[in-house]
Each structure stands twice: as structure tokens, then as C-alpha cells.
Design a protein around this motif. Sequence first.
Motif, PDB file in Angstrom:
ATOM      1  N   MET A 100       0.910  -1.289  -0.013  1.00  0.00           N
ATOM      2  CA  MET A 100       0.127   0.015   0.234  1.00  0.00           C
ATOM      3  C   MET A 100       0.923   1.244  -0.171  1.00  0.00           C
ATOM      4  O   MET A 100       1.750   1.445   0.667  1.00  0.00           O
ATOM      5  N   LYS A 101       0.505   2.270  -0.789  1.00  0.00           N
ATOM      6  CA  LYS A 101       1.349   3.399  -0.939  1.00  0.00           C
ATOM      7  C   LYS A 101       1.118   4.286   0.378  1.00  0.00           C
ATOM      8  O   LYS A 101       0.116   4.252   0.851  1.00  0.00           O
ATOM      9  N   LEU A 102       1.672   5.153   0.640  1.00  0.00           N
ATOM     10  CA  LEU A 102       1.518   6.292   1.898  1.00  0.00           C
ATOM     11  C   LEU A 102       1.375   7.635   1.247  1.00  0.00           C
ATOM     12  O   LEU A 102       2.076   7.938   0.292  1.00  0.00           O
ATOM     13  N   LEU A 103       0.593   8.354   2.209  1.00  0.00           N
ATOM     14  CA  LEU A 103       0.556   9.777   1.964  1.00  0.00           C
ATOM     15  C   LEU A 103       1.044  10.194   3.312  1.00  0.00           C
ATOM     16  O   LEU A 103       0.242  10.099   4.281  1.00  0.00           O
ATOM     17  N   LEU A 104       2.203  10.902   3.426  1.00  0.00           N
ATOM     18  CA  LEU A 104       2.591  11.372   4.756  1.00  0.00           C
ATOM     19  C   LEU A 104       2.037  13.062   5.017  1.00  0.00           C
ATOM     20  O   LEU A 104       2.526  13.842   3.907  1.00  0.00           O
ATOM     21  N   CYS A 105       1.311  13.137   5.612  1.00  0.00           N
ATOM     22  CA  CYS A 105       0.637  14.425   5.983  1.00  0.00           C
ATOM     23  C   CYS A 105       1.463  15.099   7.180  1.00  0.00           C
ATOM     24  O   CYS A 105       1.247  15.016   8.316  1.00  0.00           O
ATOM     25  N   PHE A 106       2.281  16.286   6.827  1.00  0.00           N
ATOM     26  CA  PHE A 106       2.983  16.983   7.767  1.00  0.00           C
ATOM     27  C   PHE A 106       2.192  18.235   8.236  1.00  0.00           C
ATOM     28  O   PHE A 106       1.781  19.021   7.535  1.00  0.00           O
ATOM     29  N   HIS A 107       1.718  18.123   9.504  1.00  0.00           N
ATOM     30  CA  HIS A 107       1.174  19.304  10.164  1.00  0.00           C
ATOM     31  C   HIS A 107       2.245  20.461  10.687  1.00  0.00           C
ATOM     32  O   HIS A 107       1.743  21.502  10.573  1.00  0.00           O
ATOM     33  N   TYR A 108       3.381  20.080  10.850  1.00  0.00           N
ATOM     34  CA  TYR A 108       4.364  21.144  11.434  1.00  0.00           C
ATOM     35  C   TYR A 108       3.884  21.774  12.656  1.00  0.00           C
ATOM     36  O   TYR A 108       3.640  23.106  12.771  1.00  0.00           O
ATOM     37  N   SER A 109       3.235  20.878  13.255  1.00  0.00           N
ATOM     38  CA  SER A 109       2.623  21.237  14.686  1.00  0.00           C
ATOM     39  C   SER A 109       2.854  20.161  15.619  1.00  0.00           C
ATOM     40  O   SER A 109       2.957  18.978  15.140  1.00  0.00           O
ATOM     41  N   ASP A 110       2.417  20.245  16.873  1.00  0.00           N
ATOM     42  CA  ASP A 110       2.447  19.107  17.773  1.00  0.00           C
ATOM     43  C   ASP A 110       0.916  18.483  17.877  1.00  0.00           C
ATOM     44  O   ASP A 110       0.956  17.642  18.642  1.00  0.00           O
ATOM     45  N   PHE A 111       0.113  19.167  17.480  1.00  0.00           N
ATOM     46  CA  PHE A 111      -1.347  18.921  17.542  1.00  0.00           C
ATOM     47  C   PHE A 111      -2.005  19.345  16.183  1.00  0.00           C
ATOM     48  O   PHE A 111      -1.381  19.905  15.427  1.00  0.00           O
ATOM     49  N   TRP A 112      -3.315  19.194  16.347  1.00  0.00           N
ATOM     50  CA  TRP A 112      -4.200  19.400  15.082  1.00  0.00           C
ATOM     51  C   TRP A 112      -3.825  21.017  14.666  1.00  0.00           C
ATOM     52  O   TRP A 112      -3.669  21.830  15.141  1.00  0.00           O
ATOM     53  N   ALA A 113      -3.605  20.774  13.328  1.00  0.00           N
ATOM     54  CA  ALA A 113      -3.288  22.260  12.443  1.00  0.00           C
ATOM     55  C   ALA A 113      -4.446  22.173  11.340  1.00  0.00           C
ATOM     56  O   ALA A 113      -4.824  21.238  10.972  1.00  0.00           O
ATOM     57  N   GLU A 114      -5.359  23.251  11.641  1.00  0.00           N
ATOM     58  CA  GLU A 114      -6.675  23.382  10.921  1.00  0.00           C
ATOM     59  C   GLU A 114      -6.597  24.926  10.607  1.00  0.00           C
ATOM     60  O   GLU A 114      -5.773  25.713  10.964  1.00  0.00           O
ATOM     61  N   PRO A 115      -7.593  25.172   9.594  1.00  0.00           N
ATOM     62  CA  PRO A 115      -7.601  26.555   9.313  1.00  0.00           C
ATOM     63  C   PRO A 115      -7.487  27.635  10.439  1.00  0.00           C
ATOM     64  O   PRO A 115      -6.678  28.599  10.103  1.00  0.00           O
ATOM     65  N   SER A 116      -8.153  27.496  11.598  1.00  0.00           N
ATOM     66  CA  SER A 116      -8.095  28.472  12.628  1.00  0.00           C
ATOM     67  C   SER A 116      -7.090  28.369  13.605  1.00  0.00           C
ATOM     68  O   SER A 116      -6.671  29.172  14.422  1.00  0.00           O
ATOM     69  N   VAL A 117      -6.367  27.170  13.484  1.00  0.00           N
ATOM     70  CA  VAL A 117      -5.387  27.028  14.529  1.00  0.00           C
ATOM     71  C   VAL A 117      -4.132  26.367  13.616  1.00  0.00           C
ATOM     72  O   VAL A 117      -4.030  25.113  13.042  1.00  0.00           O
ATOM     73  N   GLN A 118      -2.856  27.073  13.744  1.00  0.00           N
ATOM     74  CA  GLN A 118      -1.645  26.512  12.998  1.00  0.00           C
ATOM     75  C   GLN A 118      -0.561  26.919  14.146  1.00  0.00           C
ATOM     76  O   GLN A 118       0.267  27.824  13.886  1.00  0.00           O
ATOM     77  N   ASN A 119      -0.318  26.182  15.030  1.00  0.00           N
ATOM     78  CA  ASN A 119       0.504  26.538  16.180  1.00  0.00           C
ATOM     79  C   ASN A 119       1.957  25.986  15.747  1.00  0.00           C
ATOM     80  O   ASN A 119       2.107  24.823  15.157  1.00  0.00           O
ATOM     81  N   LEU A 120       2.790  26.647  15.943  1.00  0.00           N
ATOM     82  CA  LEU A 120       4.260  26.137  15.625  1.00  0.00           C
ATOM     83  C   LEU A 120       4.692  25.020  17.006  1.00  0.00           C
ATOM     84  O   LEU A 120       4.065  24.954  18.022  1.00  0.00           O
ATOM     85  N   PRO A 121       5.556  24.029  16.497  1.00  0.00           N
ATOM     86  CA  PRO A 121       5.943  22.957  17.531  1.00  0.00           C
ATOM     87  C   PRO A 121       6.478  23.619  18.667  1.00  0.00           C
ATOM     88  O   PRO A 121       7.042  24.663  18.556  1.00  0.00           O
ATOM     89  N   LYS A 122       6.535  22.974  19.937  1.00  0.00           N
ATOM     90  CA  LYS A 122       7.092  23.590  21.025  1.00  0.00           C
ATOM     91  C   LYS A 122       8.591  23.856  20.653  1.00  0.00           C
ATOM     92  O   LYS A 122       9.209  24.993  21.182  1.00  0.00           O
ATOM     93  N   ALA A 123       9.458  22.933  20.047  1.00  0.00           N
ATOM     94  CA  ALA A 123      10.924  22.867  19.952  1.00  0.00           C
ATOM     95  C   ALA A 123      11.038  24.117  18.776  1.00  0.00           C
ATOM     96  O   ALA A 123      12.478  24.565  18.932  1.00  0.00           O
ATOM     97  N   TRP A 124      10.167  24.582  18.179  1.00  0.00           N
ATOM     98  CA  TRP A 124      10.369  25.713  17.353  1.00  0.00           C
ATOM     99  C   TRP A 124      10.121  27.035  17.581  1.00  0.00           C
ATOM    100  O   TRP A 124      10.333  27.978  17.051  1.00  0.00           O
ATOM    101  N   LYS A 125       9.309  27.197  18.720  1.00  0.00           N
ATOM    102  CA  LYS A 125       8.827  28.461  19.183  1.00  0.00           C
ATOM    103  C   LYS A 125       9.964  29.411  19.321  1.00  0.00           C
ATOM    104  O   LYS A 125       9.832  30.582  19.202  1.00  0.00           O
TER     105      LYS A 125
END
Length: 713
Positions: free
Chosen positions: A478-503
Motif C-alpha cells: 500500500m502506498k503512503l501519503l505523509l501529512c506533515f502538520h508542522y505542529s505538535d497537535f491539530w493544524a486546521e484553518p483557525s489553528v496553526q501553532n508552531l511545534p514547542k521545539a520551534w517556538k
Amino acid sequence: MRKVITKTCALIMTVSMLFGMIFMSDSATTYSMAATKTVETPESSKNALTKYKKISEINNNTILGTDFTYYQQCLTWGKQYKDYMSQSVDNLFTYVKSQGINTISVKAAVNPTGDNAYLSLDNAIKTLKKAKAAGLQTNLVLLYSDEMTYAGTQKLPEGWTVKNAVDKAKDYTKEVVEELTKENAIPTIITIGNEVDWNFLGITEEGGWNGWVAMGDISAYLKDNGIKNAVSIAAPKEASVIKEIIDGKLKWTKADYDYIGVNLYPDDNTNTYVKELRDAVEECSEKKQLIVSSVKYARVNEEDTVNVYTQAENIYNLLSATIDKNNAGGIIYDDAVYTGSWNSLVDDDGDAQISLAIFAYAQGKQTDTSRDPYKYGDDTGLKSQKVTIRKVSKMTDSTIRGMDISSYIALKNAGVKYYDNNGKEESLLKVLSDNGVNYIRIRIWNDPYNENGETYGGGASDVENGLKIAKEAAKYNMKLLLCFHYSDFWAEPSVQNLPKAWKKDADNPQKLRLNVYNYTKETIKKFKEIGADIGMVQIGNEISRGMMGVMQSKNSSIWEEKSKIELVDSYINAGSKAVRECAPEALIALHLDTLYTGTYKKAMDVWERDDVDYDVLGASSYAFWSGDNMVNSLKKAGEYVASRGKLFTVLETSWLNSTEDADGTSNMISSTKVKKYKVGPQGQVDVLTDMYDAILSNDNGLGIFYWEGAGFL
């Protein structure tokens, strides 16, 4: 999508078989999803108690009782009692009667106050009257104390002393009977004391002799007034000791009782002990009926070693032990309707537990024990529903028939098991592959854990768990799609928080670009090292309003704020560069949460201006939000993306198999105004079929990823 959508996740067999059968079928196909599986806990509660047969020698004299002492208190707390299906019952008393109960018991203290106020005689009378109106036998336990009494604690009421306790107890009994008569609430039985251990009224001198005398006098008074009575004693260590109580203390005081009740705190030897106790009572007197006057079994514990089924079995076996041809026996189940107890026959919400029905089954009466499957995780019946699947003519081997199963490892760790169409426990990935799924979407969060190492929830979708999914997927090509959020939790239209380590680098775009590049590259390498077939990489998740902490201003659009969008685009390109270097064969997807072509034009214009490197525009498309016009919008979106020379796919979609509550929290989707699709498996099939028709109507259409189709979210 940030939060879980309760029950919009697909029934696995519905969606996975759809993927296979839409492609393979030459004509409309009707398919039954019935499957059987053998598990330790019944799949459905409906017939779970049918193995319990009528207890030999049980009869109309057997006490099948439940203690309702907490009933009035629970009502003042605002509790509502419901049946097994979580539907309110008009009359709890007639309901428990329908489940085999024939006796309602309540306890009353002399002058209870504060935390003991629930033991008031007024409360007892209210409950007795309701039970009597429902045609039930009743039992009133007089505690002769201002609080609960136990074997080691028989505390006298305020103002009573050991010297005057006997006279006080007799007078109090008369006052109670007068009040009960006045209220037309005379019970079938009055129990004298509770769990007496040679210490009734706190009297212990000479083996508690004066206490036994008081019990005898009270018993005679009750019998003279036409009231059956019982004595409640603490279970003696040795069963044979009960002979001394019956032939000695109670006989010598001329106590005229009908029942001798024993309070139990069960262990592994309890049933054997009760049989010995029963035999000992029968040797002393054929006229006295031994009952268990108080007992309870856990249906919940911290070790998760009990449930309603073990509770039912324990009740049945104990009840059986009290009964033979010479003893009608019986039990009174303590705290039966106390909504705060792990031992009760109702849960914290007041829902009746099916262990209550064991009283009916013990009498050879079957009752429907179906319970709310969405609350308790029982079989919903969805898998037995038949669906009609129409072939999608333009689907090919290369069409993406994908599913996001990012919560899979967390679910497995929680004990969730998956089964194939024949009811055999199987790897989820094999089930999906066997039914036509060829692509798996895995979301990736940088560090979804707090400082204590506890997950934020949502499936703990870190790289480690993603790799575990990828290993299984590789087994089935089976093929994979890797979905990078670039966040520690949900990234969505209204919430796009940086990961803790990148803040710490929030004000350093150059460092953030390097972070994106390195993290993307290192992660892809890890997946490739385990043999994952990475077909697509998604840079960011639902980035319609921004990404990685760069968000559009109020009343503005990210696409119109040049400095902001240029920054976002530089981050996207950092990720794309890593993909091209590490997985040059993989497609790069960008993800918007809309089908609105006006937004597509703005975004694609900006991406073209900023030389953003990508191959695929992906959309979130949920019919319960998009409405009846979704399919037409999907077709137009694909056409527009094709006109810009890019590929198009749906990265997230789902449909409801039910609108029922499954976890006691508010559903994000509890109803839908969409008229075209029914809620249920057939609706799921129809939504996907129409979406495939729409997306494949354009040559740039790749296919669809169903969101969390294997989840119990």
C-alpha cells in the motif's frame, strides 16, 4: 480536521468493501455486511444472558430484592433513571419489576442529619409508597441509629444510652409503625437492625443478651401487628455458628421472625459458605427463610477485571446458593440505584445496567437486554445492514482508494481489535487491502506530548506511531501519503501553532525554513528505511488561513497579505525541497479546506507568483458541511485545478453512519440537513460513489482519502 467527528468515521467494512466493489463490480451489487466473531465479552448485550436458566426450586417466596435507600437522594441530585437503551423510564419501580425484581428495600435511621439525611424515615416512606403502588413487596430496615450500622459499629442514636436503649428501641418501633400506618406505607417486611454482630443497640455484655432480648420483643410486636419481620446479622466466620444464634439467642428470646438475613462481603468462597449457611439454618428450623440481606458486586474497578456480565454472573450464582427445596432463599442487592456507586445496577447517568435483568432470567423469564450500542460499544447492527454499491466506471488500478488511519496504533494500544468479513481477528491493514484500499494517509505531529510524557490525544500521531502503521502497510503493498502538520497537535484553518521545539525560532524565518527542511527530510528517510512506498507528501494541513503560526489578519485574507503569504510559501518550499531530494518519485500536495474556486484562484495565483513547488491541490470535502451541492462543487473544483495544470484529490472526507451519542460529549455533527444522503452505511456508500464520479470526471482527478475510517472517535 482538528477535532474528532463522533461517529462520522466509517464502518470499516462499509467503506473498505466499497473501494473494492465500486471498482470490481460490473453491475449494482447488494452486499450483506454480517460477520461473526468470537470474543470473551459479548458483541451484543441483546442475548448475553440467555445462558442463564431458571434456578431450580426458585418460587414466589424467593426474595428478589434491590435496595433503594439512595433513591430519593439521587432524585434531589437531579438524576434521571433510564432503561438499558438510555431512554427515560416513567416509573423506575414498574421498570425494575419488569426485570424480575419483587421486593424493594430501604433503610431508615432514627434522626439522621447532614450526610446521613438520605436515611430519613420520610425518604423511606416516599419510596415504600411508590413501590407498593407498583405492586412490589417492600422491606424497611430499621437501623436503630442515626447513621448506617455495620458489624463493628452499632452506634446508638443521640439521647439513647445502653441503659435505656432497649426501651427506646421498642418505643421507636411503635412510633415508626404508627407513622407507616398513617401514611398507608406499612411494608411487607420490617428488618430489625442491620448487620448485628452480637451487639444490637451497642449492647455487648453477656454476649449482647439484652440486645437479643430487645430483638425478640420487637419481633413479637411486629408479628402481633401483622407485619412479617427479619433479623439482619453479620455473617459469622463459621457457618455453623448461625445455629447458636437461631437455637440459642433467638429461640430463648422467643423472637417470632420470618427471615434471617445475613450481610455479605463476597469473596471466592462466598457461594460455598452460603450453601453451608443455608444447610445450617435448615437443620435448626424449617420455618425460617435464609436470605442474603445485603450484598453487592463491582461492575467497574480500576483493574478493569469486572463488568456488567461478571456482576450478573455473581448475582446469579449467589442467588442459586441461597435456594433449595427447603429454603426459598433470596437476596437484597445493596445500593442498587445509587448513581455514584461502581457496584450499583445503574451507572452514573442513571442508565439501568443489564445485570439487573439477571433477576428475570433466574426465574426463567427472558427480557430484552439490548442496550445503547453507542454508549457501551456494543454491536450497532450497522454491519448487518445491506448496501447497494454502484460501479464507478472511470476508476482504475491507479485511482487512489485511500484512508486516513492515523489513530490506528493508539486504538490498538487501547485494546481495539479489528476483524475481517468472516469475523476473524485480523490486521486492519490486511482487511483494508483485501477490500480494495490501496493508499494510507498518515498525519505527522512533531511532538504530541506534554512535559509529563502524556499525549495530547487525537491518536498520538508522532513519527514513531506513523512508522508502525507504515510497516504494516508495506506488507500489503500500500502506498503512503505523509501529512506533515508542522505542529505538535491539530493544524486546521483557525489553528496553526508552531511545534514547542520551534517556538524559540518564531522570529527567525531562516531558522524555521531550516527546521522544516531538516524535519521533513529526516522523517521521510525514516519511512524509506523501513520500506515504505511514499506516493505523496502533504506540506501543511488545511492552510487556507495560514501556516506555522503565520495567520491572516482579522477581516483579511492570507492570500492578500503579501509579506505573510511569502513567508508561508517559503516554508512550503523548504518542505518541498526536502521531498524532491529524499523522495523524488513522490507527489507534493497542498491542502485547502474548501471547494470554493475563488479561494483556489487566489491561492494558486500566489503560489505561481512565489514559485511554490507542488503537484497536487487537495481539498477537505465533507457533505454534512458542504450541503447537497457538494458533488457539483467538487466537479467544478477539479476542472479549475486542471485548468491551472495541477492534479486534484480529496484529502479528507467522511459521512455519518449514525447521529447517536457514543461518548457522552457533544458531537460536532449530530444532524444533517443534506437530503440527498441517508445517515448510515448506505449513505456512506452513496456519498463516496458520487464523489468518485465527480472527481474522476476530470483527467486530473486522483481519488479520495476517507478520514479516520477505522477509528472509534
